[in-house]
Design a protein around this motif. Structure first.
Motif, short mmCIF file in Angstrom:
data_model
loop_
_atom_site.label_atom_id
_atom_site.label_comp_id
_atom_site.label_asym_id
_atom_site.label_seq_id
_atom_site.Cartn_x
_atom_site.Cartn_y
_atom_site.Cartn_z
N GLY A 184 34.98 10.17 29.06
CA GLY A 184 34.85 10.02 27.63
C GLY A 184 33.45 10.25 27.09
N SER A 185 32.49 10.50 27.95
CA SER A 185 31.13 10.79 27.49
C SER A 185 30.75 12.20 27.91
CB SER A 185 30.14 9.78 28.06
OG SER A 185 30.08 9.88 29.46
N LEU A 188 27.06 17.52 29.41
CA LEU A 188 25.99 18.49 29.21
C LEU A 188 25.45 18.38 27.79
CD1 LEU A 188 27.49 21.74 30.79
CD2 LEU A 188 25.73 20.28 31.80
N ASN A 189 24.19 18.77 27.62
CA ASN A 189 23.67 18.87 26.26
C ASN A 189 23.87 20.31 25.76
OD1 ASN A 189 21.44 20.12 27.74
ND2 ASN A 189 20.32 19.93 25.80
N THR A 190 23.69 20.50 24.47
CA THR A 190 24.04 21.79 23.87
C THR A 190 23.13 22.93 24.33
OG1 THR A 190 22.73 21.12 21.94
CG2 THR A 190 25.12 20.82 21.82
N GLY A 191 21.91 22.62 24.76
CA GLY A 191 21.03 23.69 25.23
C GLY A 191 21.61 24.44 26.40
N THR A 192 22.19 23.70 27.36
CA THR A 192 22.82 24.33 28.52
C THR A 192 24.04 25.14 28.08
OG1 THR A 192 22.09 22.45 29.86
CG2 THR A 192 23.80 23.86 30.80
N TRP A 193 24.82 24.59 27.15
CA TRP A 193 26.00 25.28 26.61
C TRP A 193 25.59 26.59 25.93
CZ3 TRP A 193 31.30 24.74 26.39
CH2 TRP A 193 31.99 25.31 25.32
N SER A 313 34.59 22.14 24.11
CA SER A 313 34.43 21.66 25.49
C SER A 313 35.19 20.37 25.73
CB SER A 313 32.95 21.43 25.80
OG SER A 313 32.44 20.36 25.02
N ALA A 314 36.05 20.00 24.77
CA ALA A 314 36.83 18.75 24.87
C ALA A 314 35.92 17.54 25.09
CB ALA A 314 37.86 18.86 25.99
N GLY A 315 34.77 17.56 24.39
CA GLY A 315 33.85 16.43 24.45
C GLY A 315 32.87 16.44 25.60
N PRO A 322 24.56 13.88 27.84
CA PRO A 322 25.28 12.81 28.53
C PRO A 322 24.56 11.48 28.43
CG PRO A 322 24.15 14.21 30.10
CD PRO A 322 24.00 14.86 28.78
N SER A 323 25.33 10.40 28.49
CA SER A 323 24.73 9.06 28.48
C SER A 323 24.01 8.81 29.81
CB SER A 323 25.81 8.01 28.28
OG SER A 323 26.67 7.97 29.40
N GLU A 324 23.07 7.88 29.79
CA GLU A 324 22.37 7.55 31.03
C GLU A 324 23.33 6.95 32.05
OE1 GLU A 324 18.64 5.89 31.24
OE2 GLU A 324 17.75 7.25 29.77
N ALA A 325 24.33 6.21 31.57
CA ALA A 325 25.31 5.62 32.49
C ALA A 325 26.06 6.72 33.24
CB ALA A 325 26.29 4.74 31.72
N ARG A 326 26.44 7.76 32.51
CA ARG A 326 27.14 8.87 33.17
C ARG A 326 26.22 9.59 34.15
NH1 ARG A 326 31.73 12.60 31.72
NH2 ARG A 326 31.49 14.31 33.19
N MET A 327 25.00 9.86 33.73
CA MET A 327 24.08 10.60 34.60
C MET A 327 23.82 9.84 35.90
SD MET A 327 21.32 12.51 32.13
CE MET A 327 20.73 11.07 31.29
N GLU A 328 23.72 8.51 35.80
CA GLU A 328 23.44 7.71 36.99
C GLU A 328 24.60 7.74 37.98
OE1 GLU A 328 22.49 3.88 35.50
OE2 GLU A 328 20.52 4.49 34.72
N ARG A 329 25.81 8.03 37.49
CA ARG A 329 26.99 8.02 38.37
C ARG A 329 27.31 9.38 38.97
NH1 ARG A 329 28.67 4.54 34.05
NH2 ARG A 329 29.02 2.41 34.81
N THR A 330 26.82 10.44 38.37
CA THR A 330 27.21 11.78 38.82
C THR A 330 26.44 12.20 40.07
OG1 THR A 330 25.64 12.82 37.31
CG2 THR A 330 27.90 12.53 36.51
N PHE A 331 27.05 13.09 40.83
CA PHE A 331 26.42 13.62 42.05
C PHE A 331 27.00 14.99 42.34
CE2 PHE A 331 30.24 11.39 43.42
CZ PHE A 331 30.83 12.31 44.28
N PHE A 332 26.36 15.70 43.26
CA PHE A 332 26.92 16.96 43.73
C PHE A 332 26.83 17.02 45.24
CE2 PHE A 332 22.48 18.12 43.89
CZ PHE A 332 22.39 19.01 44.95
N LYS A 333 27.76 17.74 45.83
CA LYS A 333 27.73 18.04 47.26
C LYS A 333 28.04 19.53 47.42
CE LYS A 333 29.42 13.47 48.71
NZ LYS A 333 30.52 12.73 49.39
#
Length: 431
Positions: A184-185, A188-193, A313-315, A322-333
């Motif tokens: 729900g959050s 990406l920010n619009t610059g990347t888009w 982008s459906a939000g 992105p919110s800081e809460a979302r950024m803190e939870r995301t990861f990549f492998k």
């Protein structure tokens, strides 16, 4: 380059979304260097220092602020002359990047950025590579999530392969530690888009650009790595995969060509994929990506994408990012599968052709947190630190280079692994 500058590093575009989180990471990554920030609005820059200083629990009030505007080339030149390297976070680079690159080269100042825009990167190489070498300046793009994991992952593969690498396939999986909390959050920010919209809209420019940049074709090396089906289940990551639409492959191929032409090293073939949990999700993403690609080709629909990023982008994309809460939870492998031959089968010359199929495999993983604005910012700053400290290990005296060509002989991987929001490089299997 001048031996004494007011600052070592300036973060340009620091009041933007990526810029302000680069400031946050700079507190630890640049702790032993003299650094400042730059942009066109002093009030916004001071606000960033206050916000990110509070987040980092560090008083940044005395951090130097330089006023520089992409529409004022004299101010860009003054900025570049006051430091040893400019960390440029002001995109889309198609519109705002070239003037900064030109100012840096004329000032004898290195330049790194997080562009994932092939047209920008390759046109800068075509226009400024020779001048950058004359001035002793390194200009390196794609120093964020596009494309440090892939480029330094390939370097890591070669260091641990104990043989000759023929090909590498990458399988990217992004995720969140708590899906419900992060849903729900925006992601990406619009610059990347905006960068993605313009890059796809003008992708037709690449063929003519590459003919100028590389008038001579590379020889083919066998066996040729074939592209996998459009949608397939990967046994390597147990995900349903699509071709990865980012710039990783084009950046890696530029590095491999450079290493072949300059170091006489057999080039590594490469394909990139991204994984999803199910066929349904992969098909939906493929359809949406196709629609997005078509919309970028027409001015009216392209303007709709730029004007209403959240809706289209459906939000997932928002102007606030992105919110800081979302950024803190995301990861990549990113799992990487390399195939080739052991040292016992090494051929005398890099141009010699193998008659037997590859007999050796190495699997590695590159992983990290918050790929968009955590690992990206650490990677960007780490490349700047590496240029300042290890330019003697880099090619020639300068040039416009992709990361794999620029940093293959440096300790950038170790620098990335030092930081909390950096990247981890692991061997999974060696057969």
């Amino acid at each position: 380059m001048a031996t004494e500058r007011q600052l070592d590093v300036i973060i340009f575009g620091a009041s933007g979304f990526t810029g302000k989180y680069t400031v946050y990471e700079a507190v630890s990554v640049l702790k032993d260097l003299r650094w400042g920030i730059a942009g066109r609005n002093r009030e916004k820059l001071q606000k960033v220092l206050t916000e990110m200083g509070g987040k980092a629990k560090k008083d940044l009030s005395q951090t130097p602020i330089i006023i520089a505007d992409v529409n004022d080339e004299a101010s860009l030149l003054d900025m570049a002359k006051s430091c040893r390297i400019v960390v440029n976070t002001a995109g889309p680079y198609r519109f705002y990047g070239e003037k900064v690159v030109r100012a840096c080269i004329e000032a004898g100042t290195h330049h790194v950025d997080v562009s994932g825009e092939p047209q920008f990167m390759e046109s800068m190489q075509l226009k400024y590579n020779e001048r950058a070498k004359e001035r002793g300046v390194y200009v390196v793009s794609a120093c964020g999530f596009d494309s440090i994991p892939t480029e330094m992952g390939i370097v890591f593969v070669e260091k641990n392969f104990d043989g000759v690498v023929n090909s590498v396939e990458t399988f990217l999986v992004n995720g969140a530690k708590d899906v419900d909390a992060s849903s729900g959050s925006a992601g990406l920010n619009t610059g990347t888009w905006e960068s993605a919209v313009h890059s796809l809209a003008h992708s037709g420019e690449l063929s003519a650009l590459r003919r100028q940049l590389y008038p001579d074709r590379m020889p083919k090396f066998y066996p040729i790595l074939k592209q996998r089906p459009l949608i397939f289940r990967s046994t390597e990551v147990d995900k349903v995969c699509l071709p990865f639409p980012g710039s990783d492959r084009s950046v890696a191929m530029r590095s491999q060509r450079f290493l072949y032409e300059n170091d006489k090293k057999r080039p590594i073939q490469m394909h990139a994929y991204i994984g999803f949990p199910s066929y349904i999700m992969a098909i939906v993403v493929a359809l949406l990506a196709t629609i997005f690609g078509v919309m970028t080709k027409f001015e009216f629909t392209r303007n709709l994408l730029l004007k209403y990023p959240s809706f289209f982008s459906a939000g997932f994309v928002s102007r606030s990012g992105p919110s800081e809460a979302r950024m803190e939870r995301t990861f990549f492998k990113m799992t990487m599968k390399a195939t080739g031959w052991p040292n016992s089968q090494r051929l005398a010359e890099c141009t010699d052709q193998y008659k037997e199929p590859p007999t050796k495999t190495l699997m590695v993983k590159v992983s990290g947190p918050n790929p968009g604005y955590g690992s990206t910012c650490v990677a960007l700053l780490s490349t700047a630190v590496t240029i300042l400290r290890e330019s003697s290990k880099m090619p020639s005296t300068g040039g416009v280079l992709p990361p794999g060509a620029a940093f293959s002989k440096t300790s950038l991987i170790s620098e990335l692994e030092k930081h909390e929001h950096g990247m981890k490089f692991e061997i999974l299997a060696n057969k």
